[in-house]
Design a protein around this motif. Structure first.
Motif, PDB file in Angstrom:
ATOM      1  N   ASP A  14       0.929  -1.256  -0.059  1.00 37.76           N
ATOM      2  CA  ASP A  14       0.174   0.192   0.132  1.00 37.76           C
ATOM      3  C   ASP A  14       0.940   1.054   0.064  1.00 37.76           C
ATOM      4  O   ASP A  14       1.616   1.474   0.984  1.00 37.76           O
ATOM      5  N   LEU A  15       0.918   1.891  -1.181  1.00 40.82           N
ATOM      6  CA  LEU A  15       1.883   3.025  -1.295  1.00 40.82           C
ATOM      7  C   LEU A  15       1.617   4.268  -0.311  1.00 40.82           C
ATOM      8  O   LEU A  15       2.616   4.719   0.461  1.00 40.82           O
ATOM      9  N   SER A  16       0.433   4.400   0.254  1.00 36.45           N
ATOM     10  CA  SER A  16       0.392   5.467   1.154  1.00 36.45           C
ATOM     11  C   SER A  16       0.885   5.066   2.542  1.00 36.45           C
ATOM     12  O   SER A  16       1.310   5.674   3.281  1.00 36.45           O
ATOM     13  N   VAL A  17       0.811   3.840   2.843  1.00 35.10           N
ATOM     14  CA  VAL A  17       1.545   3.387   3.996  1.00 35.10           C
ATOM     15  C   VAL A  17       2.829   3.423   4.273  1.00 35.10           C
ATOM     16  O   VAL A  17       3.618   3.678   4.894  1.00 35.10           O
ATOM     17  N   VAL A  18       3.407   3.000   2.783  1.00 32.80           N
ATOM     18  CA  VAL A  18       4.966   3.011   2.722  1.00 32.80           C
ATOM     19  C   VAL A  18       5.244   4.636   2.946  1.00 32.80           C
ATOM     20  O   VAL A  18       6.237   4.679   3.564  1.00 32.80           O
ATOM     21  N   ILE A  19       4.596   5.392   2.426  1.00 28.81           N
ATOM     22  CA  ILE A  19       4.802   6.907   2.339  1.00 28.81           C
ATOM     23  C   ILE A  19       4.900   7.144   3.796  1.00 28.81           C
ATOM     24  O   ILE A  19       5.790   7.985   4.465  1.00 28.81           O
ATOM     25  N   GLY A  20       3.705   7.018   4.556  1.00 32.95           N
ATOM     26  CA  GLY A  20       3.678   7.149   5.955  1.00 32.95           C
ATOM     27  C   GLY A  20       4.716   6.857   6.772  1.00 32.95           C
ATOM     28  O   GLY A  20       5.041   7.354   7.781  1.00 32.95           O
ATOM     29  N   PHE A  21       5.180   5.576   6.443  1.00 34.89           N
ATOM     30  CA  PHE A  21       6.421   5.036   7.252  1.00 34.89           C
ATOM     31  C   PHE A  21       7.577   5.785   7.142  1.00 34.89           C
ATOM     32  O   PHE A  21       8.345   6.190   8.010  1.00 34.89           O
ATOM     33  N   ALA A  49       5.073  10.022  -2.924  1.00 31.63           N
ATOM     34  CA  ALA A  49       4.090  10.670  -3.039  1.00 31.63           C
ATOM     35  C   ALA A  49       3.821  11.581  -4.342  1.00 31.63           C
ATOM     36  O   ALA A  49       2.595  11.667  -4.694  1.00 31.63           O
ATOM     37  N   SER A  50       4.802  11.719  -5.387  1.00 24.20           N
ATOM     38  CA  SER A  50       4.332  12.020  -6.561  1.00 24.20           C
ATOM     39  C   SER A  50       3.665  11.220  -7.541  1.00 24.20           C
ATOM     40  O   SER A  50       3.305  11.628  -8.401  1.00 24.20           O
TER      41      SER A  50
END
Length: 321
Positions: A14-21, A49-50
């Motif tokens: 999940d890209l959003s989870v990786v970014i949050g990490f 994020a991009s």
């Protein structure tokens, strides 16, 4: 444990989870004072994020950019990022908007744009959309502003209000509560309650160390050193400056300037020429990074010490006016 957590995060795909990490790793590295690592995690988060359209993530990214720039002492960039954050959070309606007046008010204060900062802070406090911690941060920034302006009566009233809030919410040892100790110690020094200020700074140091915020720990340690120097214990003051200076291989110019300012205080009695050089160096660094309010404070330090003829003579060759 971090490696295990990283694998679990990546397995979620999940890209959003990786970014949050990576956001979390950025904040952790910054608190520990490992700025190169913090910047690497931020760049990774920015690249990821991009790839997605998510206004909340954009807001978080910009907020972290503000914090990192400020920690690095890039106050001009930090203020620009904070201004760019305003339309992003207004568009997203994201909860990050609660931090906007805190960050913006703080950075405007640092840049000595006091009237603008006062408007932002007053509007934020009037909105009453903050938790106890957020309210403490707003009031503390307003107290800093009043100290920079020399309005000690208003600063005293704010100090009482903040302490009442901390006592009522039992958050004296919280993140915002401990940051307030820095402002309170400065206030106590300004009103001549030096011994009380030193005691408060020394008591706060172990609590801040447990919180693992190197930036705050370095600042409170240097402030304790200043107070000890004011009381005439040069040896202990020098020891505290050394403690604050050790262990940080990548100090910001803001911290280096504070070390120079404190060293000026420390050496003013015995070596006025060296003190003047320290003050000049501190002022030059602070003006270079855009911390204009703190630069003016250094000049106030010099003015206070000009009661000594020897210091006055020494500053002729190292002017900070």
């Amino acid at each position: 444990h971090l490696a295990v957590l990283r694998r679990k995060v990546l397995n979620l795909a999940d890209l959003s989870v990786v970014i949050g990490f990576h956001f979390a790793l950025t904040e952790l590295a910054a608190k520990l004072g490992v700025m190169p690592r913090a910047r690497r995690h931020l760049e990774t988060a920015r690249a990821l994020a991009s790839r997605i359209e998510d206004e909340a993530i954009r807001a978080d990214l910009k907020m972290i950019e503000v914090a990192l720039a400020a920690l690095a002492g890039n106050f001009g960039d930090a203020l620009q990022y904070a201004l760019e954050l305003v339309p992003i959070v207004e568009k997203s309606g994201y909860a990050t908007k609660l931090t906007v007046p805190i960050n913006l008010g703080h950075l405007l204060t640092i840049r000595a744009r006091f009237e603008e900062a006062l408007i932002v802070l007053t509007q934020g406090l009037t909105a009453r959309t903050f938790s106890g911690g957020g309210q403490v941060a707003m009031l503390d920034t307003l107290m800093q502003l009043r100290l920079f302006q020399g309005n000690l009566q208003e600063a005293a009233a704010l100090s009482e209000s903040i302490q009442e809030l901390l006592d009522r919410t039992k958050t004296d040892g919280s993140y915002f509560g401990l940051w307030h100790q820095l402002t309170k110690v400065k206030f106590l020094y300004r009103v001549g309650r030096t011994k009380e200020g030193v005691e408060l700074a020394l008591q706060a140091m172990p609590r801040i160390k447990r919180m693992a915020d190197r930036n705050l720990l370095e600042r409170i340690t240097l402030l304790a050193a200043e107070g000890v120097a004011r009381t005439g214990d040069a040896s202990k003051a020098a020891e505290l400056v050394a403690i604050a200076s050790l262990g940080n291989g990548d100090p910001s110019l803001d911290i280096l300037a504070e070390i120079s300012r404190t060293s000026g205080r420390l050496t003013s009695a015995e070596n006025p020429t060296a003190a003047a050089a320290h003050f000049y160096q501190a002022t030059a660094m602070l003006e270079h990074i855009g911390n204009l309010a703190a630069a003016a404070e250094v000049k106030n330090d010099v003015a206070e010490l000009l009661a000594s003829t020897s210091v006055a003579t020494a500053t002729d060759d190292n002017s900070v006016s």
